[in-house]
Write an enzyme that holds these catalytic residues in place. Structure first.
Site, PDB file in Angstrom:
ATOM      1  CD  GLU A   1      36.282  84.295 -98.431  1.00  0.00           C
ATOM      2  OE1 GLU A   1      37.065  85.125 -98.924  1.00  0.00           O
ATOM      3  OE2 GLU A   1      36.628  83.148 -98.064  1.00  0.00           O
TER       4      GLU A   1
ATOM      5  CG  HIS B   1      41.299  79.122 -96.586  1.00  0.00           C
ATOM      6  ND1 HIS B   1      40.442  79.111 -95.520  1.00  0.00           N
ATOM      7  CD2 HIS B   1      40.790  80.021 -97.474  1.00  0.00           C
ATOM      8  CE1 HIS B   1      39.437  79.968 -95.745  1.00  0.00           C
ATOM      9  NE2 HIS B   1      39.626  80.524 -96.930  1.00  0.00           N
TER      10      HIS B   1
END
Ligand code: MN
Length: 263
Positions: A103, A124
């Site tokens: 990412e 997250h």
């Protein structure tokens, strides 16, 4: 590198994270920045923002068109030797065969879109995720420590850009640019069913914002259990954010000691 290497351009998608180096010389960033970035990785772990996953980057201090990000490794384990230089397309300059984060396109596209941004944290962190999946409960600043969230945090819906069978990850520049568009001029964007990304004008401030985005989410959930919260107004958010911004070193020095196991 070889022909099996892929995933660094456009829609190219790869489940391997070894990517060929861009054929250009790297420019050594200042040692202080590289060490601070390694420390930021440890702080974000210690403060519960990242676990085995998540990452933090800094814009290169000598090449503003490049950024620094660790190789594919759990943040708590990152050392200065793990820091790699990337261009905004997500191509490493000096990976030398080390694997990179899938990412990394989040970082490149946010630096490209936002010249004011010097650091990006993607995580997250668990208290935030519920706000990304309940449309009628946007994340909003609940206290003076999180005024940087602004009036309401935008929420990136990857289904609008990758259809309904994606892995929800930002694995190419197009999706990174779409996330940057959702972020706009804000400091934080939620990512539906995934996590969040925050930006800052310094590495320390981005870390602060990542920590307090998680704190705010916890507090907001608690408040909503009691009833309907009173959130900061846009003006309160703006003024309290400006005030706290001058106090970041106080938190950083404390977090540093704690990350180093001295507290
Ligand atoms: Mn992620």
């Amino acid at each position: 590198m070889n022909a099996s290497v892929s995933g660094q351009h456009g829609e190219g998608k790869s489940f391997t994270s070894m990517v060929a180096d861009k054929g250009e010389r790297g420019e050594p960033a200042s040692r202080a920045l590289v060490e601070e970035l390694a420390l930021a990785n440890h702080i974000l772990f210690r403060e519960g923002v990242v676990d085995g996953f998540g990452h933090v980057s800094a814009r290169h201090d000598k090449r503003p068109d490049r950024f620094l990000l660790a190789r594919n490794k759990a943040p708590a384990l990152v050392t200065p030797d793990d820091i790699i230089e990337f261009d905004f397309d997500g191509n490493p300059v000096n990976a030398n065969g080390r694997t990179v984060y899938l990412e990394r396109f989040i970082h490149g596209e946010l630096y490209r879109a936002r010249p004011d941004v010097m650091s990006v944290v993607h995580s997250h962190s668990p208290a935030v995720v519920p706000f990304s999946v309940v449309k009628k409960s946007p994340l909003r600043p609940i206290c003076h420590m999180s005024g940087f969230l602004g009036e309401e945090v935008p929420n990136f819906e990857i289904r609008d850009h990758a259809g309904d069978e994606s892995d929800l990850l930002i694995t190419n520049s197009r999706l990174g640019a779409a996330l940057a568009h959702t972020l706009g001029g804000c400091n934080c964007a939620l990512m539906r069913g995934h996590g969040s990304t925050v930006v800052g004008p310094t590495l320390k401030e981005a870390v602060y914002r990542a920590v307090y985005t998680e704190v705010n989410a916890r507090l907001q959930s608690e408040a909503m259990r009691l009833g309907e919260p009173t959130f900061l107004t846009a003006g309160e958010a703006r003024v309290s954010a400006a005030n706290i911004s001058s106090q970041i070193n106080r938190a950083w020095d404390f977090w540093r000691m704690r990350a180093e196991g001295k507290l």
